[in-house]
Design an enzyme around this catalytic site. Structure first.
Site, PDB file in Angstrom:
ATOM      1  N   HIS A  66       0.829  -1.208   0.000  1.00 31.61           N
ATOM      2  CA  HIS A  66       0.000   0.000   0.000  1.00 31.61           C
ATOM      3  C   HIS A  66       0.860   1.254   0.000  1.00 31.61           C
ATOM      4  O   HIS A  66       1.892   1.321   0.659  1.00 31.61           O
ATOM      5  CB  HIS A  66      -1.061   0.005   1.101  1.00 31.61           C
ATOM      6  CG  HIS A  66      -0.550   0.063   2.509  1.00 31.61           C
ATOM      7  ND1 HIS A  66      -0.266   1.241   3.135  1.00 31.61           N
ATOM      8  CD2 HIS A  66      -0.309  -0.911   3.414  1.00 31.61           C
ATOM      9  CE1 HIS A  66       0.133   0.983   4.385  1.00 31.61           C
ATOM     10  NE2 HIS A  66       0.131  -0.315   4.574  1.00 31.61           N
ATOM     11  N   ASP A  85       6.025   0.856   6.995  1.00 25.50           N
ATOM     12  CA  ASP A  85       4.598   0.663   6.720  1.00 25.50           C
ATOM     13  C   ASP A  85       4.115   1.755   5.788  1.00 25.50           C
ATOM     14  O   ASP A  85       3.717   2.813   6.251  1.00 25.50           O
ATOM     15  CB  ASP A  85       3.833   0.675   8.035  1.00 25.50           C
ATOM     16  CG  ASP A  85       2.381   0.313   7.865  1.00 25.50           C
ATOM     17  OD1 ASP A  85       2.012  -0.185   6.792  1.00 25.50           O
ATOM     18  OD2 ASP A  85       1.609   0.514   8.822  1.00 25.50           O
ATOM     19  N   GLU A 138      -4.959   2.122   2.531  1.00 28.56           N
ATOM     20  CA  GLU A 138      -5.098   0.884   3.328  1.00 28.56           C
ATOM     21  C   GLU A 138      -5.325   1.205   4.793  1.00 28.56           C
ATOM     22  O   GLU A 138      -6.136   0.585   5.465  1.00 28.56           O
ATOM     23  CB  GLU A 138      -3.827   0.030   3.170  1.00 28.56           C
ATOM     24  CG  GLU A 138      -3.872  -1.306   3.905  1.00 28.56           C
ATOM     25  CD  GLU A 138      -3.431  -1.250   5.366  1.00 28.56           C
ATOM     26  OE1 GLU A 138      -3.745  -2.186   6.113  1.00 28.56           O
ATOM     27  OE2 GLU A 138      -2.774  -0.260   5.767  1.00 28.56           O
ATOM     28  N   ASP A 143       3.351  -6.234   3.382  1.00 35.71           N
ATOM     29  CA  ASP A 143       2.944  -5.142   4.286  1.00 35.71           C
ATOM     30  C   ASP A 143       3.291  -5.483   5.732  1.00 35.71           C
ATOM     31  O   ASP A 143       2.431  -5.503   6.609  1.00 35.71           O
ATOM     32  CB  ASP A 143       1.433  -4.871   4.140  1.00 35.71           C
ATOM     33  CG  ASP A 143       0.988  -3.677   4.993  1.00 35.71           C
ATOM     34  OD1 ASP A 143       1.854  -2.882   5.387  1.00 35.71           O
ATOM     35  OD2 ASP A 143      -0.219  -3.554   5.268  1.00 35.71           O
ATOM     36  N   HIS A 163       3.331   2.796  12.956  1.00 38.01           N
ATOM     37  CA  HIS A 163       2.389   3.901  13.199  1.00 38.01           C
ATOM     38  C   HIS A 163       2.912   4.936  14.198  1.00 38.01           C
ATOM     39  O   HIS A 163       2.131   5.573  14.903  1.00 38.01           O
ATOM     40  CB  HIS A 163       1.025   3.370  13.688  1.00 38.01           C
ATOM     41  CG  HIS A 163       0.312   2.523  12.685  1.00 38.01           C
ATOM     42  ND1 HIS A 163      -0.936   1.977  12.920  1.00 38.01           N
ATOM     43  CD2 HIS A 163       0.660   2.121  11.443  1.00 38.01           C
ATOM     44  CE1 HIS A 163      -1.309   1.279  11.853  1.00 38.01           C
ATOM     45  NE2 HIS A 163      -0.368   1.339  10.951  1.00 38.01           N
TER      46      HIS A 163
END
Ligand SMILES: [Zn+2]
Length: 467
Positions: free
Chosen positions: A280, A292, A326, A354, A425
């Site tokens: 993604h 990510d 995503e 991913d 994240h």
């Protein structure tokens, strides 16, 4: 029955001929696969792409100006690399702007906290929210609580994410992030704070998507860094009535157009059949999205490029899909499934990278159980790079997890994710966390996997749907 003596050599010869004629393509495929292994381990392309994406575009939240820059970056790179066809498909995405996030403990021992808003959260009122904390060790524990206990308070879900090579700890704690706000609001909570879904001990909170439900009042939602969650827990041991002031200013900014970016190598003899390899393109807004999923973008692109450089195209079409949005709910993948409904039955297999840049150690698939052993045997060249044959329960990574229910076989190239959720994240998801050697191993394995699947004679359907 006893055969006359002279028949034995004839039978033996015919058996040998049969064996040679069936094995010949396999041996040829495995030879090419060995070349790809070598080239993948020597290729600097993935790292160059990843550096380019993280430096020249950086964070790329769906629908943001940087998201569109990422789309343009991808189209430019894929054209430069010489794919047969490069195109993009529009995806309507919700746009969420982070704003500021601030929290303080105001009693009994005043001190500041480090938090971040969860993706999709509403803002607090301008004056903020001040309320007592009520702690739960999991979403399940919150769901058992009474309205009396929770009403008027800030719910704190204190569920630690365990470190595991396959990242299974994430699956156990992430429901608290995605569903906690609804569960808390149903009992009258005024806000929710969760312990970050992360395995690190940095004072670095982990964002990620959360959801509201139309019939339940939305409440603000944020994540505390792991040390901040420890701090509150230790304070609660000393004294109940830990009081928190919370200020969040995210904004829902409607919708915007983003794109799935697609590049193809046209198959030489079965061009209508597709081997889909994806990643993604979007990322959260705090780091540079190196792990990510910049790594995945770089890995599948570089793997396909190695195949593009072979003297002849493999039998099936190889389709690289860089999915949009995503992070905020597989928005691009859902659009892809709609846009390609007419040819889903021509998708031979789909897989997505991913999970950062850790080395691949296992290949799981989700294919017709009758050919599982044959598939595992056929994919044996991957063992040269330490990839073991796994199980037939692959769901595929997030975007391709939609495919098994639609009858499309999927594979999961399992990566060592022991440190993935240290950075996931957070602002710490940056290029320096990527090990260039592991990245090369990924490229080599993905190019082998993709080439072998594009050449395979095995009937992978019907698959067994997983629930
Ligand atoms: Zn991701």
């Amino acid at each position: 029955m006893k055969l006359p003596k002279y028949k034995w050599p004839i039978l033996l010869l015919s058996a040998l001929l049969t064996a040679c004629s069936t094995n010949e393509p396999i041996v040829k495929n495995q030879n090419v696969s060995l070349q790809l292994l070598q080239k993948g381990q020597d290729s600097e392309l993935a790292y160059q792409l990843l550096e380019s994406l993280t430096v020249e575009v950086g964070p790329r939240l769906p629908g943001s100006p940087a998201d569109l820059q990422a789309v343009n970056w991808a189209v430019t790179q894929l054209n430069r690399l010489g794919f047969d066809r490069v195109y993009k498909e529009a995806v309507t995405v919700p746009v969420w702007h982070r704003g500021q996030a601030h929290a303080d403990i105001v009693a009994p021992y005043p001190q500041p906290l480090v938090i971040t808003a969860l993706g999709g959260s509403i803002a607090t009122p301008a004056e903020g929210i001040t309320a007592d904390i009520i702690r739960f060790t999991s979403l399940a524990a919150l769901e058992l609580a009474s309205v009396d206990e929770v009403f008027g308070k800030i719910v704190f879900i204190d569920h630690k994410t365990e470190r595991h090579i396959n990242g299974q700890g994430y699956g156990q704690t992430v429901p608290g992030r995605s569903k906690g706000a609804v569960s808390a609001a149903k009992k009258g909570a005024v806000a929710i704070l969760i312990r970050s879904i992360g395995t690190d001990s940095d004072r670095m909170p982990h964002t990620g998507m959360m959801r509201y439900q139309p019939d339940v009042k939305p409440i603000p939602a944020a994540a505390l860094s792991n040390p901040d969650a420890d701090l509150i827990t230790a304070m609660l041991k000393r004294q109940q009535g830990v009081r928190i002031q919370l200020d969040l200013s995210p904004q829902d900014q409607g919708t915007a157009t983003s794109y799935n970016v697609i590049a193809e190598l046209t198959g030489s003899s079965k061009p209508e059949e597709i081997v889909l390899i994806g990643a993604h393109l979007d990322s959260w807004d705090e780091g540079t999205g190196a792990l990510d999923d910049g790594a995945g973008v770089a890995i599948v692109t570089a793997a396909a490029k190695l195949i593009a450089d072979l003297p002849t195209r493999p039998a099936r079409t190889i389709r690289v899909v860089l999915f949009a949005a995503e992070e905020i709910g597989l928005v691009g993948a859902k659009q892809y499934v709609i846009d390609h409904q007419h040819e889903l039955n021509l998708h031979y297999i789909a897989a997505e990278s991913d999970f950062g840049a850790g080395s691949i150690y296992q290949l799981d698939v989700n294919v017709n159980p009758e050919v599982l052993t044959a598939v595992q045997h056929y994919m044996m060249p991957l063992a040269d790079l330490g990839v073991n044959a796994g199980n037939n329960q692959a769901r595929g990574a997030p975007d391709v997890s939609l495919f098994p229910a639609l009858g499309v076989p999927v594979a999961s190239l399992r990566q060592d994710g022991r440190d993935y959720f240290d950075y996931h994240h957070t602002p710490n998801d940056t290029l320096d966390k990527v090990d260039p050697i592991s990245l090369k191993q990924n490229v080599a394995v993905w190019s082998q996997f993709t080439y072998l699947m594009a050449q395979s004679e095995l009937p992978l359907r019907p698959i067994v749907e997983q629930d």
